[in-house]
Design an enzyme around this catalytic site. Structure first.
Site, PDB file in Angstrom:
ATOM      1  CE  LYS A   1       1.619   2.060   0.990  1.00  0.00           C
ATOM      2  NZ  LYS A   1       0.609   2.972   0.456  1.00  0.00           N
TER       3      LYS A   1
ATOM      4  CD  GLN B   1      -0.825   3.599  -2.936  1.00  0.00           C
ATOM      5  OE1 GLN B   1      -0.636   2.790  -2.033  1.00  0.00           O
ATOM      6  NE2 GLN B   1      -0.303   4.808  -2.925  1.00  0.00           N
TER       7      GLN B   1
ATOM      8  CG  ASP C   1      -3.740   4.767   3.980  1.00  0.00           C
ATOM      9  OD1 ASP C   1      -2.577   4.773   4.435  1.00  0.00           O
ATOM     10  OD2 ASP C   1      -4.005   4.641   2.771  1.00  0.00           O
TER      11      ASP C   1
END
Ligand code: NDP
Length: 290
Positions: free
Chosen positions: A51, A95, A118
């Site tokens: 990422k 994460q 997200d």
């Protein structure tokens, strides 16, 4: 038709690089994405490094914060608060999974919804369910790009989504509904799943069970999107060697489907590209809302 997510993600990334460069020229700063990794889970390390790397390749200012596995909940919450308050930060991603001693919900709900790239904050889930502009989880957005590539007419089609997680199943069902598909969401308590799947013009599998969906569950000509990423032992290989398979028995399903995503190389590569798109969208919206 094999729906090549690797190729599609590449072209999306090229388009994004141009858009990011226009954003930076216009606003005098690059969009900023901050990724928080707690602990040393090997898969999470690979995902977060990718990422950060992809962001920087596209001209987004990507920063990875690595915290030790015993970092306290307060430390993680304090970092999120600091990034919420930093005007140069457009996207914050924590994460998952987090170590057991940290309450995942508490952390995700602290993220400023405007920076929630997200799309896991309940505010964004609610906006999506209400048909309002939202930051939408990246994997479901990737699925929609692949469906567009297949050329399938979603309006009026019967879409069956197998799996009801907040990360994949529910948001993909919302996106299909927004495109006027008739959506059925299946899960572990669904009766006669094979028969239900056989009625699907569009079948999305997000279950996490290797090759559970067999070829004869697929309606001839249907479009099959396989979100599953499962590691299984490599037959005939050395002990410990594995390979990746999806939730769909690919060879069987390929013989009946009109279009299908492979694993790997289908939905997987689209997720990071869509995260970058979300970061640019968040940056653009934050500036426009001033
Ligand atoms: P979850 O474990 O959160 O959800 C799985 C869902 O599948 C649940 O709703 C569960 O039902 C349902 N399910 C489990 N067993 C059955 C069964 N026998 N019959 C019908 N439904 C069943 O998984 P995720 O949604 O997070 O992920 C799904 C898959 O997608 C995984 O393989 C994951 O690795 C992959 N993934 C891939 C991504 C990518 O970038 N390509 C990103 C995210 C996930 P119930 O709710 O009743 O328990």
């Amino acid at each position: 038709m094999i729906l090549d997510g690797k190729k599609l993600a590449e072209s999306l990334r090229e388009e994004l690089a141009a858009k990011v460069s226009a954003f930076t020229a216009k606003h005098g700063r690059a969009p900023g994405l901050e990724v928080i990794l707690v602990g040393e889970d090997p898969a999470s390390q690979v995902y977060t490094r990718n990422k950060e790397k992809t962001a920087n390749e596209l001209g987004i200012r990507g920063v990875l914060h690595r915290l030790p596995v015993d970092a306290s909940e307060e430390t993680v919450l304090a970092l999120v608060k600091k990034l919420n308050a930093d005007d140069a930060v457009d996207g914050i991603l924590v994460q998952l999974p987090l170590p057991k001693h940290i309450a995942e919900r508490k952390v995700l709900e602290l993220i400023d919804p405007a920076k929630d790239v997200d799309g896991f904050h309940p505010m964004n889930a609610g906006l999506l369910a209400s048909g309002l502009p939202a930051l939408v989880p990246c994997t479901p957005v990737g699925c929609m790009h692949l469906l567009a590539l297949s050329g399938v007419e979603l309006s009026g089609a019967h879409a069956v989504v197998v799996g009801r997680s907040n990360i994949v199943g529910k948001p993909v069902a919302q996106l299909l509904l927004a495109k006027n598909a008739t959506v059925t969401i299946a899960h572990s308590k669904t009766r006669d799943l094979p028969e239900l799947c056989r009625s699907a013009d569009v079948l999305v599998a997000a279950v996490g069970r290797p090759e559970m969906i067999r070829g004869d569950w697929v309606k001839p000509g249907a479009v099959v999107i396989d979100v599953g990423i499962n590691r299984v032992p490599l037959e005939g290989g050395e002990p410990g060697k594995t390979r990746l398979v999806g939730d769909v028995a690919y060879d069987e399903a390929k013989a009946r489907a009109g279009a299908i995503t492979p694993v790997p190389g289908g939905v997987g590569p689209m997720t990071i590209a869509c995260l970058m798109q979300n970061t640019l969208d968040a940056a653009t919206r934050r500036i426009a809302s001033r």
